[in-house]
Design a protein around this motif. Structure first.
Motif, PDB file in Angstrom:
ATOM      1  N   UNK A 247       0.796  -1.232   0.000  1.00 56.71           N
ATOM      2  CA  UNK A 247       0.000   0.000   0.000  1.00 56.71           C
ATOM      3  C   UNK A 247       0.830   1.283   0.000  1.00 56.71           C
ATOM      4  N   UNK A 248       1.937   1.381   0.769  1.00 53.77           N
ATOM      5  CA  UNK A 248       2.731   2.622   0.727  1.00 53.77           C
ATOM      6  C   UNK A 248       3.343   2.911  -0.645  1.00 53.77           C
ATOM      7  N   UNK A 249       3.335   1.917  -1.531  1.00 56.62           N
ATOM      8  CA  UNK A 249       3.947   2.085  -2.849  1.00 56.62           C
ATOM      9  C   UNK A 249       2.904   2.132  -3.961  1.00 56.62           C
ATOM     10  N   UNK A 250       1.660   2.452  -3.602  1.00 56.54           N
ATOM     11  CA  UNK A 250       0.581   2.472  -4.597  1.00 56.54           C
ATOM     12  C   UNK A 250       0.815   3.492  -5.709  1.00 56.54           C
ATOM     13  N   UNK A 251       1.616   4.517  -5.447  1.00 54.22           N
ATOM     14  CA  UNK A 251       1.879   5.518  -6.483  1.00 54.22           C
ATOM     15  C   UNK A 251       2.899   5.027  -7.505  1.00 54.22           C
ATOM     16  N   UNK A 252       3.580   3.915  -7.191  1.00 52.86           N
ATOM     17  CA  UNK A 252       4.622   3.420  -8.100  1.00 52.86           C
ATOM     18  C   UNK A 252       4.341   2.016  -8.625  1.00 52.86           C
ATOM     19  N   UNK A 253       3.469   1.278  -7.942  1.00 57.24           N
ATOM     20  CA  UNK A 253       3.229  -0.116  -8.298  1.00 57.24           C
ATOM     21  C   UNK A 253       1.743  -0.388  -8.452  1.00 57.24           C
ATOM     22  N   UNK A 254       1.408  -1.313  -9.321  1.00 56.46           N
ATOM     23  CA  UNK A 254       0.042  -1.795  -9.471  1.00 56.46           C
ATOM     24  C   UNK A 254      -0.137  -3.020  -8.570  1.00 56.46           C
ATOM     25  N   UNK A 255      -1.171  -3.003  -7.782  1.00 60.02           N
ATOM     26  CA  UNK A 255      -1.453  -4.098  -6.854  1.00 60.02           C
ATOM     27  C   UNK A 255      -2.386  -5.105  -7.541  1.00 60.02           C
ATOM     28  N   UNK A 256      -1.989  -6.378  -7.592  1.00 53.88           N
ATOM     29  CA  UNK A 256      -2.774  -7.411  -8.264  1.00 53.88           C
ATOM     30  C   UNK A 256      -3.211  -8.473  -7.261  1.00 53.88           C
ATOM     31  N   UNK A 257      -4.508  -8.772  -7.220  1.00 56.72           N
ATOM     32  CA  UNK A 257      -4.998  -9.852  -6.366  1.00 56.72           C
ATOM     33  C   UNK A 257      -4.569 -11.196  -6.952  1.00 56.72           C
ATOM     34  N   UNK A 258      -4.168 -12.107  -6.084  1.00 57.36           N
ATOM     35  CA  UNK A 258      -3.781 -13.448  -6.538  1.00 57.36           C
ATOM     36  C   UNK A 258      -4.964 -14.370  -6.266  1.00 57.36           C
ATOM     37  N   UNK A 259      -5.651 -14.766  -7.313  1.00 51.72           N
ATOM     38  CA  UNK A 259      -6.932 -15.458  -7.174  1.00 51.72           C
ATOM     39  C   UNK A 259      -6.832 -16.760  -6.392  1.00 51.72           C
ATOM     40  N   UNK A 260      -5.752 -17.510  -6.594  1.00 51.79           N
ATOM     41  CA  UNK A 260      -5.661 -18.837  -5.964  1.00 51.79           C
ATOM     42  C   UNK A 260      -4.632 -18.894  -4.833  1.00 51.79           C
ATOM     43  N   UNK A 261      -4.244 -17.741  -4.304  1.00 53.49           N
ATOM     44  CA  UNK A 261      -3.374 -17.719  -3.118  1.00 53.49           C
ATOM     45  C   UNK A 261      -4.266 -17.783  -1.883  1.00 53.49           C
ATOM     46  N   UNK A 262      -4.308 -18.939  -1.249  1.00 48.03           N
ATOM     47  CA  UNK A 262      -5.269 -19.167  -0.157  1.00 48.03           C
ATOM     48  C   UNK A 262      -4.638 -19.185   1.231  1.00 48.03           C
ATOM     49  N   UNK A 263      -3.321 -19.221   1.297  1.00 46.42           N
ATOM     50  CA  UNK A 263      -2.658 -19.291   2.603  1.00 46.42           C
ATOM     51  C   UNK A 263      -2.383 -17.883   3.120  1.00 46.42           C
ATOM     52  N   UNK A 264      -2.964 -17.496   4.241  1.00 44.75           N
ATOM     53  CA  UNK A 264      -2.744 -16.131   4.736  1.00 44.75           C
ATOM     54  C   UNK A 264      -1.395 -15.994   5.435  1.00 44.75           C
ATOM     55  N   UNK A 265      -0.884 -14.788   5.444  1.00 39.81           N
ATOM     56  CA  UNK A 265       0.291 -14.456   6.246  1.00 39.81           C
ATOM     57  C   UNK A 265      -0.224 -13.883   7.565  1.00 39.81           C
ATOM     58  N   UNK A 266       0.187 -14.473   8.662  1.00 40.04           N
ATOM     59  CA  UNK A 266      -0.333 -14.103   9.982  1.00 40.04           C
ATOM     60  C   UNK A 266       0.771 -13.451  10.800  1.00 40.04           C
ATOM     61  N   UNK A 267       0.437 -12.345  11.421  1.00 40.44           N
ATOM     62  CA  UNK A 267       1.341 -11.690  12.366  1.00 40.44           C
ATOM     63  C   UNK A 267       0.839 -12.008  13.770  1.00 40.44           C
ATOM     64  N   UNK A 268       1.735 -12.481  14.640  1.00 37.33           N
ATOM     65  CA  UNK A 268       1.299 -12.905  15.976  1.00 37.33           C
ATOM     66  C   UNK A 268       2.402 -12.679  17.003  1.00 37.33           C
ATOM     67  N   UNK A 269       1.986 -12.453  18.233  1.00 39.14           N
ATOM     68  CA  UNK A 269       2.911 -12.441  19.366  1.00 39.14           C
ATOM     69  C   UNK A 269       3.015 -13.856  19.914  1.00 39.14           C
ATOM     70  N   UNK A 270       4.221 -14.304  20.202  1.00 35.85           N
ATOM     71  CA  UNK A 270       4.415 -15.629  20.804  1.00 35.85           C
ATOM     72  C   UNK A 270       5.313 -15.483  22.027  1.00 35.85           C
ATOM     73  N   UNK A 271       5.014 -16.255  23.054  1.00 39.20           N
ATOM     74  CA  UNK A 271       5.833 -16.217  24.264  1.00 39.20           C
ATOM     75  C   UNK A 271       5.734 -17.563  24.978  1.00 39.20           C
TER      76      UNK A 271
END
Length: 291
Positions: A247-271
């Motif tokens: 998103x911070x690079x929307x003025x320079x790059x075109x963002x394309x949805x990947x139709x069959x990318x089903x695995x999410x990237x998760x951010x989490x705290x672990x301890x």
């Protein structure tokens, strides 16, 4: 009567033998015998029948045993409570953060925690997810903000923060720039720019490609998402990142949805489940700011 005498009394009662009890509490047999005699003198009652080789509780001894154990338990609780306060006065908290992750709420939690507990030394360390998880398990990190694409690391407490799908990013002159959605197969025909192995986004990408039997051409890797985007701007390939990274690079790059990318990237705290007082307090702040 003092706590040490009560500890010796409980040891003899549980061992049924003065010699074994002395070994258990690391004192000589004569020493433990003298302390028990002093306790009996203070209480005005005989606690053990010494007529045989087995130290048997008398009626008075049986009546005293439960209360002696309770007194020792209470003393341990007092010690633990004071230790916890001391750890929040002059303890240490080591926090890990996945490389190049601008997690403002994490910084907010660190700030609030530091203001409330200025005596606790706080250290912040960056690294890849695999390394951070390993260090949390080893105890050299108290808590870490990591990226993952699979189940939470086993044996650790987890607080999920964010879940995002993968997107492709290309400059306006790229052959795919006119598309709004692409498939993994289409992306696989071009050089790919991505984060290195050990990051959650790369793991998600590798899992999606493997599930479809595609062997991608990983042209360049960089640990900084902004560097990956800059490489894409220069026409070196298709960048694969999370939506918030592109998103911070929307003025320079075109963002394309990947139709069959089903695995999410998760951010989490672990301890670790074996949390110290400073860590428990920091987790409380983290839950509040990430809510």
């Amino acid at each position: 009567m003092d706590l040490r005498q009560l500890e010796y009394f409980v040891a003899v009662a549980e061992e049924g033998n003065f010699t074994r009890a002395a070994e258990r509490v690391h004192i000589s047999q004569s020493g433990i015998s003298a302390q028990i005699r002093q306790l009996e003198h203070d209480l005005g009652a005989i606690l053990f029948d010494r007529s045989s080789r087995i130290a048997t509780l008398t009626t008075a001894g049986r009546a005293a045993l439960e209360h002696a154990r309770a007194a020792l338990t209470s003393a341990d609780a007092v010690r633990q409570a004071v230790d916890e306060v001391n750890e929040l006065i002059r303890g240490r908290l080591v926090v890990g953060m996945v490389t190049a992750c601008a997690a403002t709420p994490l910084f907010d939690a660190l700030s609030e925690f530091h203001l409330a507990h200025p005596g606790v030394e706080v250290a912040l360390i960056e690294g890849h997810t695999d390394l951070l998880v390993e260090r949390v398990r080893a105890g050299s990190l108290d808590i870490a903000l990591v990226g993952t694409a699979t189940a939470p690391p086993a044996g650790l407490e987890t607080l999920p923060i964010l879940s995002e799908g993968l997107v492709a990013a290309v400059p306006p002159e790229h052959p795919l720039s006119s598309r709004r959605r692409v498939t993994l197969a289409e992306i696989g025909r071009h050089p790919i720019l991505c984060l290195p192995e050990g990051t959650g986004i790369r793991t998600a990408l590798d899992l999606d490609f493997a599930a479809r039997g595609i062997r991608p051409n990983i042209a360049l890797q960089a640990s900084d998402p902004d560097a990956v985007a800059d490489l894409a701007v220069r026409g070196l390939g298709v960048a694969i990142l999370s939506e918030s990274m592109v998103t911070p690079h929307d003025d320079r790059l075109r963002k394309l949805r990947i139709a069959d990318a089903t695995t999410p990237a998760v951010l989490a705290l672990v301890w670790s489940t074996d949390a110290n007082p400073a860590l428990r307090e920091f987790v409380r702040y983290s839950r509040k700011v990430f809510a």
